[in-house]
Write an enzyme that holds these catalytic residues in place. Sequence first.
Site, PDB file in Angstrom:
ATOM      1  N   ASP A 245      35.685  51.008  41.918  1.00 44.36           N
ATOM      2  CA  ASP A 245      36.591  50.310  41.018  1.00 44.36           C
ATOM      3  C   ASP A 245      36.985  49.003  41.725  1.00 44.36           C
ATOM      4  O   ASP A 245      36.775  48.862  42.935  1.00 44.36           O
ATOM      5  CB  ASP A 245      37.822  51.193  40.764  1.00 44.36           C
TER       6      ASP A 245
ATOM      7  N   ASP B 181      40.162  46.586  40.680  1.00 41.95           N
ATOM      8  CA  ASP B 181      41.605  46.332  40.746  1.00 41.95           C
ATOM      9  C   ASP B 181      42.336  47.456  41.500  1.00 41.95           C
ATOM     10  O   ASP B 181      42.278  48.609  41.086  1.00 41.95           O
ATOM     11  CB  ASP B 181      42.185  46.236  39.329  1.00 41.95           C
TER      12      ASP B 181
HETATM   13  C1  G6P Z   1      41.590  47.370  35.149  1.00 46.45           C
HETATM   14  C2  G6P Z   1      43.050  47.462  35.504  1.00 46.45           C
HETATM   15  C3  G6P Z   1      43.914  47.577  34.270  1.00 46.45           C
HETATM   16  C4  G6P Z   1      43.556  46.489  33.255  1.00 46.45           C
HETATM   17  C5  G6P Z   1      42.096  46.604  32.898  1.00 46.45           C
HETATM   18  C6  G6P Z   1      41.654  45.530  31.901  1.00 46.45           C
HETATM   19  O1  G6P Z   1      41.157  48.635  34.799  1.00 46.45           O
HETATM   20  O2  G6P Z   1      43.287  48.575  36.342  1.00 46.45           O
HETATM   21  O3  G6P Z   1      45.263  47.450  34.668  1.00 46.45           O
HETATM   22  O4  G6P Z   1      44.339  46.628  32.090  1.00 46.45           O
HETATM   23  O5  G6P Z   1      41.322  46.463  34.078  1.00 46.45           O
HETATM   24  O6  G6P Z   1      41.689  44.278  32.517  1.00 46.45           O
HETATM   25  P1  G6P Z   1      41.487  42.897  31.776  1.00 46.45           P
HETATM   26  O7  G6P Z   1      41.339  41.927  32.901  1.00 46.45           O
HETATM   27  O8  G6P Z   1      40.237  43.023  30.951  1.00 46.45           O
HETATM   28  O9  G6P Z   1      42.681  42.672  30.926  1.00 46.45           O
HETATM   29 MG    MG Z   2      41.976  50.224  39.727  1.00 41.45          MG
END
Ligand code: G6P
Ligand code: MG
Length: 211
Positions: free
Chosen positions: A10, A12
Site C-alpha cells: 500500500d 498512503d
Molecule cells: C488511500 C487512502 C485513503 C484515500 C484513498 C483515495 O487509500 O488511504 O485515505 O481516501 O486512497 O485517495 P484519492 O487520492 O484518490 O482521493
Molecule cells: Mg494506507
Amino acid sequence: MKDFKAVIFDLDGVITDTARYHYLAWKRLAEAEGVHFDEAFNEHLKGIDRMGSLELILASSPRSYTDAQKLALATAKNEHYKELIATMTPADLLPGAVDALDACRAAGLKIGLASVSRNAFTVLDSLGITGKFDYVVDAGTIARGKPDPEIFLKAAHELGVPPADCFGVEDAVAGVASIKAAGMYAIGVGDPRVLAQADVVIPDLAAFALD
Ligand code: G6P
Ligand code: MG
C-alpha cells in the site's frame, strides 16, 4: 516465512505519510459541513476510496446532498489534498521504506503497489520511487475498493504470481481485510490492536525484515 514470490505494498501511511494529509483535508471538509471528525473516525477511512470516504463522513451530517453536491465536495477535498502533497520530495519517504523495497528486490521478489488513491502515480513520482515497482495498479481501473480483494488480486495477476505466493503490506483495517480476502499473507504496519486481522504487525517499515 514461506518462499514468497511477490510483495504488494500500500502507499498512503506505509511508504509515505500522506495518510496525515488525507486526514487534514477530510477534517476541514467535515467541519465545514458541521460533522464531528477526529483521528478515531479517520481510522475507518484509511484505505477507503474518495467517494466512499465522503459517504461515511456525510452519513452523520444533518443535511442531505445531491450527487452533484457530493461530487463538488469530493473535488474540493482533492484540490486541498493536492495542495498539501504539492511540496513532497524524496525526503517524505517514511523511515525504512526504500530499504524495504531494495531488500525485496535483492531477494528476487516482484514488487507491486496497490493503492486506491488516484493520486498514487503523482506521489510516487514526487518521492522518486516509481521505478522501484514492477507494477502499479491504476486506481481508476478498480471497480470495488478495499476491503474488497480486487486491487490486490489485480496486482498479483499483473505481476504473474498466484495470490498465495504474495504478501501484502498495509496500514489500514480495510487494506488488511482486502489482503486476507485475496488469500495473501498480511503484514500490518501500525498498531496490532487496530490491525488484528494481520498475520504480523510491525510499527513501521524500519522494522521490516524478510525473515
Ligand atoms: C488511500 C487512502 C485513503 C484515500 C484513498 C483515495 O487509500 O488511504 O485515505 O481516501 O486512497 O485517495 P484519492 O487520492 O484518490 O482521493
Ligand atoms: Mg494506507
